[in-house]
Write a protein that holds these residues in place. Sequence first.
Motif, short mmCIF file in Angstrom:
data_model
loop_
_atom_site.label_atom_id
_atom_site.label_comp_id
_atom_site.label_asym_id
_atom_site.label_seq_id
_atom_site.Cartn_x
_atom_site.Cartn_y
_atom_site.Cartn_z
N ILE A 534 0.83 -1.20 0.00
CA ILE A 534 0.00 0.00 0.00
C ILE A 534 0.87 1.26 0.00
O ILE A 534 0.59 2.22 -0.72
CB ILE A 534 -1.01 -0.02 1.17
N SER A 535 1.97 1.24 0.77
CA SER A 535 2.77 2.47 0.79
C SER A 535 3.43 2.69 -0.57
O SER A 535 3.50 3.83 -1.06
CB SER A 535 3.79 2.46 1.93
N ILE A 536 3.89 1.62 -1.21
CA ILE A 536 4.49 1.79 -2.55
C ILE A 536 3.41 2.26 -3.53
O ILE A 536 3.63 3.18 -4.33
CB ILE A 536 5.13 0.48 -3.05
N GLY A 537 2.25 1.66 -3.45
CA GLY A 537 1.16 2.01 -4.36
C GLY A 537 0.82 3.49 -4.28
O GLY A 537 0.67 4.18 -5.30
N LYS A 538 0.72 4.01 -3.06
CA LYS A 538 0.36 5.43 -2.88
C LYS A 538 1.43 6.34 -3.48
O LYS A 538 1.14 7.32 -4.15
CB LYS A 538 0.19 5.74 -1.39
N LYS A 539 2.70 5.96 -3.22
CA LYS A 539 3.81 6.77 -3.74
C LYS A 539 3.80 6.77 -5.28
O LYS A 539 3.91 7.81 -5.92
CB LYS A 539 5.12 6.19 -3.20
N HIS A 540 3.61 5.59 -5.85
CA HIS A 540 3.66 5.47 -7.32
C HIS A 540 2.48 6.18 -7.98
O HIS A 540 2.60 6.72 -9.07
CB HIS A 540 3.73 4.01 -7.74
N LEU A 541 1.35 6.15 -7.29
CA LEU A 541 0.17 6.81 -7.87
C LEU A 541 0.46 8.30 -8.04
O LEU A 541 0.15 8.91 -9.07
CB LEU A 541 -1.02 6.61 -6.92
N GLU A 542 1.09 8.88 -7.02
CA GLU A 542 1.41 10.31 -7.08
C GLU A 542 2.40 10.60 -8.22
O GLU A 542 2.23 11.55 -8.98
CB GLU A 542 2.05 10.71 -5.75
N ILE A 543 3.42 9.75 -8.35
CA ILE A 543 4.44 9.99 -9.38
C ILE A 543 3.85 9.78 -10.78
O ILE A 543 4.03 10.60 -11.68
CB ILE A 543 5.65 9.06 -9.16
N PHE A 544 3.15 8.68 -10.96
CA PHE A 544 2.69 8.38 -12.31
C PHE A 544 1.48 9.22 -12.73
O PHE A 544 1.18 9.30 -13.92
CB PHE A 544 2.47 6.87 -12.48
N ASP A 545 0.83 9.86 -11.77
CA ASP A 545 -0.21 10.81 -12.17
C ASP A 545 0.42 12.04 -12.84
O ASP A 545 -0.23 12.77 -13.56
CB ASP A 545 -1.09 11.23 -10.99
N LYS A 546 1.72 12.25 -12.57
CA LYS A 546 2.43 13.34 -13.26
C LYS A 546 2.99 12.86 -14.60
O LYS A 546 2.97 13.58 -15.58
CB LYS A 546 3.59 13.85 -12.39
#
Length: 653
Positions: A534-546
């Motif tokens: 979950i912590s990786i998922g949240k981080k990646h969501l933020e990055i890949f939304d950019k």
Amino acid sequence: MADDRSFPLSIEINPSSRSSDHDCFLVPEENTCPLSPAVDNENEIPMSEKQEDQKLCAVCGKNNARFCTNCRQISYCGKEHQTQHWKAHKADCFPVKAVDKSSLSLCDSAKLQGRGASHVLVATRDIKQAEIFFQESTILSAPGPWDSDAIEVAKGRPICVSCCEIIRGYSDFDDDEDEESTVKCSKCFWPVCNFFCESSKRHSEYECKVFSANNVSSMVLNQMPDYECILVLRALGLRENDPERWMKLLNLAAPMDVCMDFETSLFYINNGVKFIRERCGLKQYSDSLIRQVASICYVNAFCNEDHPGENGYIYKIATYIGDVSSKVAHSCVANSEWAVIPSDEDHIRFRALVPIKAGEVITTVYNYKQVCHESTLCRQPFLSDHYFFSCSCERCLDPSELNTFLCAVKCPSEKCDGYLLPLEPKKSNTVWTCNSSTCEMVETSFWVEEITNSIISKLEPFPYKDPMRGLAKQMTETKKLIIGLKKLVDRYSGSHVHPNHYLLLGAEWKIMQNCYYYIMNVKHWSPDVIGLMISIGKKHLEIFDKLSPGVSRRRGYILYFLQSGLLESIRHGTSSLTKSHKKKVVDPEKHESLKKAYYDMMKMRDESVKIFSFKGGIKNSMEEELLNFSAPDQPFLSCLKFLERILDQSIDA
Ligand SMILES: C[S@@+](CC[C@H](N)C(=O)[O-])C[C@H]1O[C@@H](n2cnc3c(N)ncnc32)[C@H](O)[C@@H]1O
């Protein structure tokens, strides 16, 4: 049993950036589109023979008809016949048109430097986010490219020459090794999956005959230069078998002289010539024709669709060439995404990742695997080797890659917290400077390379595994891989490179994938696994939304992994809740957090399923496999319903 509080039960996610609604439709809402003269003007692509024919009205055949301006694929003598024909035409009428680059605004054309981009596709009307706005059958598809990822994933197994899937059961690598599944075409002995692939038009119409007649065997399985030549051979086969497609192919842009100057493309082209003239004995094709066709194939190829990340599961190792699709320009922050719907002719389709305004240039990522997840310094050489241009999108021009810091390296100055960024992000030998306003540290590209190379060498012992198919037997290994990779990420994150460095993101992506497969296969997982995922998922969501804004499939995968983590944590929470509910009054706080987790999970699941619908319903598609693999079982669904009921009651009370 772990303490329930260790579960991250709630995740705030941003709606996909610049989102609107998710309705997908293929045709404009209006009844018909305006007509425009069917004359060739300088802002349009030169008309092929097919388009010349279309100057005749599609209904009455009268000459001097005018194009439908929405798609410019068809013509009518007037409004009456256009309206009459609309029902038949609307499924093919798409809101894009090819225009000459010289007609673009200065800003748009500045982003498209280079000789190859003479034409681009632009939107003829506003296109909604998530709308599948264009689809066509491909001119060609074939196995390849045989790049390092394909080699790693195929692990010595051959690829079906027809459907381009890896044929399993061939090597020690597969758990389900089964000689029976090793199928070769009964006529030419090239690898195929089964009888259907053997008899497919794609394989049987031309190359199978050539291979059988000339005894061309696939001598060494996976001898990829041979596989790669199939695309060129099939292309040449169109000359006799499908003149209309042949003409379309010849009309595609290809800078042949440039192709001959680059090592990789020259290798590809020379192999094609040797294979076709010497191995297949097809002397009727001249060297120069083969070279011309090979360079068209090389530069217009859409390769390997998206799949979950760094060394992830590749569903097909395939290359596709479309007609109108090949006019789409590349951008590393694209406004559309492509996918192929497998069929006899393979359809390539485009979906808007974000709302696209009328007049905007349509862009897409040519090769997701090679381009999306790596830093500018890796993408630039790939794009120039394969497509002969230097990308000038906003991501490539920004040293921080849209504030993601994908290539940032920790500043070596002792008292500085900053990161070094490339001064000229497109240049491999750029100077790197610190982003802290008070630090004047400067380093060379060699110094930065040493750091990244040392991380790469540490990541090498974690090769690609195929966990989805490996099931329980591989789970101990999967756990080891998760722990090993996590240690590496912790070691380098923040101390050597930025926590978002692309090498660390690649490692984290592998961790997330493997956590997912782990919890799907192992009943008694540790809550840490869920927490990590979950912590990786949240981080990646933020990055890949950019980096891949909007309804990208990358977002779909991340949401899918996130919801499966939440689902498991709710499953865990529910079991203790149902037990305690029998004994005592339910703790309202815990109910509240479980309920929130439940709705978050459902929201994410819903969005990821919508994103996956881009390829949805396609047998064997990656997305379908993911969805089926982790569909919650019936008892669990009843459990969720039960949870919903008791939570509602206790909260209402
Ligand atoms: C698939 S073809 C596209 C064909 C081309 N747009 C046309 O005129 O038909 C790929 C070529 O388009 C050009 N191209 C695509 N995207 C580009 C970009 N962002 N900047 C510069 N050139 C680009 C490159 O020359 C590349 O080799």
